[in-house]
Design a protein around this motif. Structure first.
Motif, PDB file in Angstrom:
ATOM      1  N   VAL A 104       0.771  -1.167  -0.109  1.00  0.00           N
ATOM      2  CA  VAL A 104      -0.008  -0.163   0.032  1.00  0.00           C
ATOM      3  C   VAL A 104       0.978   1.448   0.063  1.00  0.00           C
ATOM      4  O   VAL A 104       0.715   2.200  -0.789  1.00  0.00           O
ATOM      5  N   PHE A 105       1.977   1.099   0.670  1.00  0.00           N
ATOM      6  CA  PHE A 105       2.831   2.365   1.029  1.00  0.00           C
ATOM      7  C   PHE A 105       3.567   2.414  -0.835  1.00  0.00           C
ATOM      8  O   PHE A 105       3.707   3.690  -1.101  1.00  0.00           O
ATOM      9  N   LEU A 106       3.830   1.414  -1.020  1.00  0.00           N
ATOM     10  CA  LEU A 106       4.598   1.545  -2.322  1.00  0.00           C
ATOM     11  C   LEU A 106       3.842   2.000  -3.476  1.00  0.00           C
ATOM     12  O   LEU A 106       4.206   2.583  -4.421  1.00  0.00           O
ATOM     13  N   ALA A 107       2.468   1.613  -3.528  1.00  0.00           N
ATOM     14  CA  ALA A 107       1.432   2.192  -4.328  1.00  0.00           C
ATOM     15  C   ALA A 107       1.476   3.796  -4.326  1.00  0.00           C
ATOM     16  O   ALA A 107       1.378   4.709  -5.272  1.00  0.00           O
ATOM     17  N   ALA A 108       1.197   4.109  -2.945  1.00  0.00           N
ATOM     18  CA  ALA A 108       1.102   5.574  -2.608  1.00  0.00           C
ATOM     19  C   ALA A 108       2.449   6.338  -2.831  1.00  0.00           C
ATOM     20  O   ALA A 108       1.937   7.550  -3.516  1.00  0.00           O
ATOM     21  N   ILE A 109       3.428   5.883  -2.586  1.00  0.00           N
ATOM     22  CA  ILE A 109       4.551   6.758  -2.924  1.00  0.00           C
ATOM     23  C   ILE A 109       4.711   7.218  -4.348  1.00  0.00           C
ATOM     24  O   ILE A 109       5.592   8.055  -4.527  1.00  0.00           O
ATOM     25  N   GLN A 110       4.219   6.468  -5.114  1.00  0.00           N
ATOM     26  CA  GLN A 110       4.336   6.659  -6.713  1.00  0.00           C
ATOM     27  C   GLN A 110       3.800   7.922  -6.887  1.00  0.00           C
ATOM     28  O   GLN A 110       4.520   8.730  -8.107  1.00  0.00           O
ATOM     29  N   GLU A 111       2.821   8.557  -6.139  1.00  0.00           N
ATOM     30  CA  GLU A 111       2.429   9.830  -6.355  1.00  0.00           C
ATOM     31  C   GLU A 111       2.465  10.860  -5.572  1.00  0.00           C
ATOM     32  O   GLU A 111       1.955  11.886  -5.339  1.00  0.00           O
ATOM     33  N   THR A 112       3.232  10.766  -4.507  1.00  0.00           N
ATOM     34  CA  THR A 112       3.802  11.476  -3.356  1.00  0.00           C
ATOM     35  C   THR A 112       5.449  11.532  -3.120  1.00  0.00           C
ATOM     36  O   THR A 112       6.078  10.610  -3.612  1.00  0.00           O
ATOM     37  N   ASP A 113       5.558  12.198  -1.925  1.00  0.00           N
ATOM     38  CA  ASP A 113       6.971  12.230  -1.625  1.00  0.00           C
ATOM     39  C   ASP A 113       7.289  11.712  -0.371  1.00  0.00           C
ATOM     40  O   ASP A 113       8.284  10.857  -0.159  1.00  0.00           O
ATOM     41  N   LEU A 114       6.244  11.497   0.426  1.00  0.00           N
ATOM     42  CA  LEU A 114       6.396  10.783   1.830  1.00  0.00           C
ATOM     43  C   LEU A 114       4.962  10.233   2.249  1.00  0.00           C
ATOM     44  O   LEU A 114       3.986  10.995   2.252  1.00  0.00           O
ATOM     45  N   VAL A 115       5.075   9.026   2.603  1.00  0.00           N
ATOM     46  CA  VAL A 115       3.607   8.410   2.852  1.00  0.00           C
ATOM     47  C   VAL A 115       3.870   8.285   4.608  1.00  0.00           C
ATOM     48  O   VAL A 115       4.731   7.625   5.053  1.00  0.00           O
ATOM     49  N   PRO A 151      -1.548  19.888   8.827  1.00  0.00           N
ATOM     50  CA  PRO A 151      -2.877  19.251   8.639  1.00  0.00           C
ATOM     51  C   PRO A 151      -3.017  17.982   8.883  1.00  0.00           C
ATOM     52  O   PRO A 151      -4.225  17.404   8.759  1.00  0.00           O
ATOM     53  N   PHE A 152      -1.783  17.345   9.098  1.00  0.00           N
ATOM     54  CA  PHE A 152      -1.954  15.759   9.258  1.00  0.00           C
ATOM     55  C   PHE A 152      -2.438  15.224  10.377  1.00  0.00           C
ATOM     56  O   PHE A 152      -2.239  15.808  11.424  1.00  0.00           O
ATOM     57  N   LYS A 153      -3.198  14.220  10.229  1.00  0.00           N
ATOM     58  CA  LYS A 153      -4.001  13.477  11.438  1.00  0.00           C
ATOM     59  C   LYS A 153      -3.122  12.702  12.456  1.00  0.00           C
ATOM     60  O   LYS A 153      -3.253  12.600  13.766  1.00  0.00           O
ATOM     61  N   ASP A 154      -2.095  12.200  12.058  1.00  0.00           N
ATOM     62  CA  ASP A 154      -1.108  11.319  12.723  1.00  0.00           C
ATOM     63  C   ASP A 154       0.306  11.619  12.662  1.00  0.00           C
ATOM     64  O   ASP A 154       1.050  11.176  11.720  1.00  0.00           O
ATOM     65  N   LEU A 155       0.773  12.481  13.510  1.00  0.00           N
ATOM     66  CA  LEU A 155       2.150  12.876  13.332  1.00  0.00           C
ATOM     67  C   LEU A 155       2.998  12.222  14.255  1.00  0.00           C
ATOM     68  O   LEU A 155       4.241  12.315  14.133  1.00  0.00           O
ATOM     69  N   THR A 156       2.641  11.260  15.123  1.00  0.00           N
ATOM     70  CA  THR A 156       3.394  10.641  15.981  1.00  0.00           C
ATOM     71  C   THR A 156       3.818   9.094  15.651  1.00  0.00           C
ATOM     72  O   THR A 156       4.628   8.400  16.161  1.00  0.00           O
ATOM     73  N   GLY A 157       3.218   8.615  14.615  1.00  0.00           N
ATOM     74  CA  GLY A 157       3.461   7.217  13.996  1.00  0.00           C
ATOM     75  C   GLY A 157       4.912   7.032  13.163  1.00  0.00           C
ATOM     76  O   GLY A 157       5.305   8.026  12.885  1.00  0.00           O
ATOM     77  N   GLY A 158       5.160   5.832  13.578  1.00  0.00           N
ATOM     78  CA  GLY A 158       6.611   5.521  12.789  1.00  0.00           C
ATOM     79  C   GLY A 158       6.669   4.660  11.737  1.00  0.00           C
ATOM     80  O   GLY A 158       7.912   4.198  11.300  1.00  0.00           O
ATOM     81  N   PHE A 159       5.683   4.515  10.859  1.00  0.00           N
ATOM     82  CA  PHE A 159       5.559   3.765   9.950  1.00  0.00           C
ATOM     83  C   PHE A 159       5.367   4.686   8.646  1.00  0.00           C
ATOM     84  O   PHE A 159       4.177   5.135   8.586  1.00  0.00           O
ATOM     85  N   LYS A 160       6.468   4.706   7.795  1.00  0.00           N
ATOM     86  CA  LYS A 160       6.602   5.734   6.936  1.00  0.00           C
ATOM     87  C   LYS A 160       7.514   5.273   5.743  1.00  0.00           C
ATOM     88  O   LYS A 160       8.099   4.425   5.835  1.00  0.00           O
ATOM     89  N   CYS A 161       7.228   6.098   4.489  1.00  0.00           N
ATOM     90  CA  CYS A 161       7.952   5.924   3.452  1.00  0.00           C
ATOM     91  C   CYS A 161       8.405   6.993   2.696  1.00  0.00           C
ATOM     92  O   CYS A 161       7.568   7.830   2.598  1.00  0.00           O
TER      93      CYS A 161
END
Length: 248
Positions: A104-115, A151-161
């Motif tokens: 899911v992250f890999l699909a999302a990162i194709q159209e953005t810079d940070l997931v 504006p992001f809802k979850d700023l403290t999570g540690g699962f990112k790409c």
């Protein structure tokens, strides 16, 4: 090329199963474990797994002691940027970050810079948390979002790409946080640089083995660090081209 960075301290009971799951879900992905001298032998287990099972796509940085989450990730980022990795993940070792979300992250990162893996948008959530733990987590994100005007809802999570370009643009030697606030600072710096940030929903499940690394000292560091980051805003590059996207 894709790399998952996993910081560890006493995660021996989880590592073999976690690595098998990652490689099954995303064949060919590389994993870098940054171990802080785990007394339970996590580093030694990873060394053994490199020799026996994953000689081509598992790597290890062994550090002398417990130096903190932030410095572990910074070491991992620098290691990745010296090599040809285009997409670089942050991920916990305790199965609270389910490897099933990697595609899911890999699909999302194709159209953005940070997931950002988000527990607090539609489709996200948490399991096996007490009311108090939920309150702290939600409050921490709201506190940070309000003060830093993100504006992001979850700023403290540690699962990112990250795309590598984001990490190249951030001066990693200037990152100040080393605990709970590290995740907030990295997103803040990317946001101020004008990079596109997308939240995707994840369900976070309390760790299966071992103990949480959260402490009152780490929490207090985060409370104070938010204001330091706000004060340093004018020193960071600010751009108007940041885009906010949500995958609901």
């Amino acid at each position: 090329m894709k790399l998952v960075i996993i910081p560890t301290y006493n995660e021996r009971d989880n590592m073999e199963e976690l690595l098998a799951a990652i490689y099954k879900i995303v064949p060919g992905i590389h994993v870098l474990v940054v171990d802080d001298g785990s007394p339970d032998g996590t580093g030694e287990l990873v060394e053994d797994l490199i020799q026996r099972r994953y000689p081509d796509n598992l790597f290890l940085i062994k550090r002398a002691g417990k130096l903190g989450l932030g410095t572990a990730y910074i070491a991992g980022f620098k290691w990745a940027l010296k090599r040809d990795y285009q997409y670089i993940f942050e991920m916990d070792a305790d199965f609270s970050h389910n490897p099933q979300y990697l595609p899911v992250f890999l699909a999302a990162i194709q159209e953005t810079d940070l997931v950002l893996g988000s527990r607090y948008i539609t489709g996200g959530g948490v399991k096996n948390w007490s009311f108090f733990r939920r309150l702290i987590s939600l409050g921490g994100s709201l506190y940070s979002r309000t003060i830093l005007q993100m504006p992001f809802k979850d700023l403290t999570g540690g699962f990112k790409c990250f795309r590598r370009e984001v990490l190249e643009a951030i001066d990693l030697d200037r990152v100040k946080s080393n605990g709970y606030s590290f995740q907030i600072e990295m997103t803040y710096r990317a946001f101020l640089q004008g990079y596109r940030v997308k939240e995707v929903p994840i369900v976070f499940e309390e760790r299966a083995e071992g103990k949480s690394k959260m402490s009152s000292a780490i929490f207090m560091e985060a409370i104070l660090m938010i204001w330091k980051l706000r004060a340093a805003r004018s020193q960071m590059k600010i751009s108007r081209r940041s885009e906010v996207e949500k995958l609901a």
